[in-house]
Design a protein around this motif. Structure first.
Motif, PDB file in Angstrom:
ATOM      1  N   GLY A 210       0.820  -1.208   0.000  1.00 53.66           N
ATOM      2  CA  GLY A 210       0.000   0.000   0.000  1.00 53.66           C
ATOM      3  C   GLY A 210       0.854   1.258   0.000  1.00 53.66           C
ATOM      4  O   GLY A 210       0.547   2.253  -0.667  1.00 53.66           O
ATOM      5  N   VAL A 211       1.958   1.221   0.763  1.00 51.73           N
ATOM      6  CA  VAL A 211       2.844   2.393   0.801  1.00 51.73           C
ATOM      7  C   VAL A 211       3.469   2.628  -0.563  1.00 51.73           C
ATOM      8  O   VAL A 211       3.567   3.767  -1.044  1.00 51.73           O
ATOM      9  CB  VAL A 211       3.928   2.178   1.890  1.00 51.73           C
ATOM     10  CG1 VAL A 211       4.984   3.257   1.792  1.00 51.73           C
ATOM     11  CG2 VAL A 211       3.286   2.192   3.264  1.00 51.73           C
ATOM     12  N   LYS A 214       0.917   4.191  -2.974  1.00 54.49           N
ATOM     13  CA  LYS A 214       0.695   5.617  -2.698  1.00 54.49           C
ATOM     14  C   LYS A 214       1.890   6.481  -3.108  1.00 54.49           C
ATOM     15  O   LYS A 214       1.737   7.621  -3.531  1.00 54.49           O
ATOM     16  CB  LYS A 214       0.388   5.811  -1.216  1.00 54.49           C
ATOM     17  CG  LYS A 214      -0.965   5.252  -0.795  1.00 54.49           C
ATOM     18  CD  LYS A 214      -1.226   5.520   0.672  1.00 54.49           C
ATOM     19  CE  LYS A 214      -2.593   4.988   1.085  1.00 54.49           C
ATOM     20  NZ  LYS A 214      -2.878   5.264   2.506  1.00 54.49           N
ATOM     21  N   ALA A 215       3.098   5.935  -2.983  1.00 53.82           N
ATOM     22  CA  ALA A 215       4.301   6.722  -3.273  1.00 53.82           C
ATOM     23  C   ALA A 215       4.582   6.800  -4.786  1.00 53.82           C
ATOM     24  O   ALA A 215       5.415   7.573  -5.220  1.00 53.82           O
ATOM     25  CB  ALA A 215       5.500   6.108  -2.559  1.00 53.82           C
ATOM     26  N   ARG A 218       2.091  10.238  -9.929  1.00 51.23           N
ATOM     27  CA  ARG A 218       0.938  10.238 -10.832  1.00 51.23           C
ATOM     28  C   ARG A 218       1.302  10.877 -12.188  1.00 51.23           C
ATOM     29  O   ARG A 218       2.103  11.798 -12.276  1.00 51.23           O
ATOM     30  CB  ARG A 218      -0.211  11.050 -10.203  1.00 51.23           C
ATOM     31  CG  ARG A 218      -0.728  10.459  -8.892  1.00 51.23           C
ATOM     32  CD  ARG A 218      -1.856  11.305  -8.360  1.00 51.23           C
ATOM     33  NE  ARG A 218      -2.387  10.728  -7.136  1.00 51.23           N
ATOM     34  CZ  ARG A 218      -3.382  11.269  -6.438  1.00 51.23           C
ATOM     35  NH1 ARG A 218      -3.983  12.396  -6.879  1.00 51.23           N
ATOM     36  NH2 ARG A 218      -3.795  10.701  -5.318  1.00 51.23           N
TER      37      ARG A 218
END
Length: 223
Positions: A210-211, A214-215, A218
């Protein structure tokens, strides 16, 4: 062999009865004969009151050295006379054999229970296969010793040296059964710890994934 031991035991009992006097009552047992007639007096001519089966516990109240009869009292209070040669100072080999066989049956039940538990562990835990094989070998060894114990108890239960061997082997069997139970508990605890660590690893891996998601940068709209 059994008849010779019975004859020797009856002779010894007779000698003890001849040397004894009508002192305080002592506890005796009917010898290994099937049954012994209890009479109203100290001769074969007196009427028979009852028949006492082998192994009956009774008290000797007095002994007649001339007729070789003893006056006795049973646990139910029945009094009468019987031949002193039919009395023994301890229960017959048949009664002691029955007690030994009962102990063997209890050990056999515990052994079957531990064998069943060991088989369940072997089927459900692949990681414990080597340990389970070791436990099975120990169970087979105990089974062999148990068969030897049965042979000893059925062939010479009255022998003092073999009775000592019987007691020592019973203690060893109990110790080994307890060891098997402890080993089973240790395997179950190890399996629970492995499952817990595996679950914890999955949770940590999920958090790291998950980390990382997110990191991740984009992309812009024009791209």
């Amino acid at each position: 062999m059994h008849s010779r031991r019975s004859a020797a035991l009856a002779t010894l009992t007779l000698l003890l009865a001849l040397l004894s006097t009508s002192a305080a009552a002592d506890t005796r047992y009917i010898s290994d004969r099937l049954s012994v007639p209890l009479r109203s007096g100290p001769t074969n001519g007196h009427r028979i009151i009852n028949f006492l089966p082998a192994g009956t516990q009774l008290e000797v109240l007095e002994s007649d050295a001339d007729t070789k009869y003893s006056r006795i009292r049973t646990a139910r209070g029945t009094e009468g006379w019987l031949e002193a040669r039919n009395l023994a100072q301890q229960p017959g080999a048949r009664q002691r054999l029955s007690a030994a066989e009962a102990e063997i049956r209890q050990l056999q039940q515990r052994l079957d229970s531990e064998r069943s538990k060991a088989a369940e562990l072997a089927n459900s835990k692949g990681s414990a296969e080597a340990t389970s094989n070791q436990l099975q070998a120990q169970l087979e060894s105990i089974t062999g010793e148990l068969e030897a114990l049965q042979a000893i108890s059925s062939n010479a239960v009255a022998e003092h040296a073999e009775n000592q061997k019987l007691s020592a082997l019973n203690v060893r069997l109990r110790s080994e059964v307890q060891g098997l139970a402890a080993e089973r508990d240790r395997l179950e605890q190890r399996e629970q710890q492995r499952i817990f660590l595996f679950g914890a690893g999955l949770v940590i891996a999920g958090l790291l994934l998950g980390v990382l998601i997110k990191a991740r940068p984009r992309r812009s709209a024009w791209t």
